[in-house]
Design an enzyme around this catalytic site. Sequence first.
Site, PDB file in Angstrom:
ATOM      1  N   ASP A 139      -3.065   6.260  -3.906  1.00 17.41           N
ATOM      2  CA  ASP A 139      -1.904   5.650  -3.237  1.00 17.41           C
ATOM      3  C   ASP A 139      -1.432   4.481  -4.121  1.00 17.41           C
ATOM      4  OD1 ASP A 139      -3.831   3.707  -2.560  1.00 17.41           O
ATOM      5  OD2 ASP A 139      -2.883   3.288  -0.645  1.00 17.41           O
TER       6      ASP A 139
ATOM      7  N   SER B 212       0.830  -1.206   0.000  1.00 19.24           N
ATOM      8  CA  SER B 212       0.000   0.000   0.000  1.00 19.24           C
ATOM      9  C   SER B 212       0.866   1.260   0.000  1.00 19.24           C
ATOM     10  CB  SER B 212      -0.961  -0.052   1.178  1.00 19.24           C
ATOM     11  OG  SER B 212      -1.886   1.001   1.099  1.00 19.24           O
TER      12      SER B 212
HETATM   13 MG    MG Z   1      -3.627   1.440  -0.078  1.00 19.82          MG
END
Ligand code: MG
Length: 448
Positions: free
Chosen positions: A238, A96
Amino acid sequence: MALMMSVSGVRGVIGESMTPVLAAELGCAFGTYLGGGKVVVGRDTRPSGPMLQRALVSGLLATGCEVVELNIASTPAVAFMVRRHGAAGGVVITASHNPVIWNGIKFLTDEGLAPPPDRAQSIFETYRTKAFKLAGVDALRAPAVDKSADEAHVEAALGIIYPDQIAEKRYRVVLDSINGAGSTEGKLLLSRLGCEVIHVNAEPNGRFAHTPEPTAENLTSLCEAVRKHKAHIGFAQDPDADRLAIVDEHGNYIGEEYTLALCAMYMFKAHPGPIAANLSTSRMVDDLAAAAGGPCRVVRSAVGEANVVAAMRANGCRFGGEGNGGVIDPRVGPVRDSLVGMALTLQLMAIRNAGISQLVEKIPRYVMSKQKFECSSDRIARVLAAVRSAYAQEKINDIDGVRIDFAEGWVHVRGSNTEPIIRIIAEAKTQADCDRLVADVRRIADGV
Ligand code: MG
């Protein structure tokens, strides 16, 4: 750096704790857990992704799983394809918003969600004890590749809005994909919405052009690009494209809390009813629900995507999310999705015929403050008990730590699930009130 294991998966540093041996053994463990079912595998754009994917897929194949490889795909696209394939589970290789030296392996259920804690534990137990059920030669299959994830996921996101209404507006949009997994899907979505797209950090090559977490200090270049190109809005994804941050037409970063608030503003009007948000999410959504009236209200859940989804299901919510820029629309899938965030925000602008800063102006403004401090796990329980009794007369929600709601704001105190720390999150109309809420709780904690 040690390996971090939690319900949301395993994260480690490449060349240290995150290795192909680990990936292969986790593949064997997950394949054993699934009993050799169908598994959809995708990854973000980190340079370590192909190495880990090959090892992980080997492990899955060794247990007789039927593997479908998407290669690069956003986390919400992997979750979407798990359901489309009717697969028994999925795996996303991503860390992430962690820096590029990290990578992670995240297991998904047949719905594309993180497994419940007890199931995650049993997968990790199989990994630790190496109790793998390896298949005989007759059960071994070659992996298949599916290249349709971008198109399928974008189509689903287009299905929740009115693309023609948005296309009429000819919005100029700057999209910062941080060279991550949402690059192709994000560009495709905005193009289909008739937007003029200025795409920065657009190559899905994993060279993160700035620190990945989509916070104000990391998005100064996006703010500049919005001003330079006189764009209507700026979006930042992201690296695995489940979170979205927004920049207004003046080039101001408006904060991730506003992603959920703006989408909620649209949903309360278009589909009146309850929505779900976690306990650490801004009160803005409650104000919007009150203004919308009728059946509109906010159900609060424990922190964590799966907890928000559980609350959505228990309360018949058509929308939900978290204050970190993660919005969830079950029509696309029960997971946070930056494409859903972009689609609903543009739909709101189009239907209200308003600029993003005008819409932000309509939402009551708050100040938020976050603090964390080290605390052993047994002391965490005592701190929470002390906070609960100190505020026994107030409005308390203790489904995840303790949240106390006052007229002027709220404070949420909770222990981390992965580290020996306590977090205090407070929100109020003024910085002074916000600081006081944090200080009051800190004083109680220090006295334990
Ligand atoms: Mg993420």
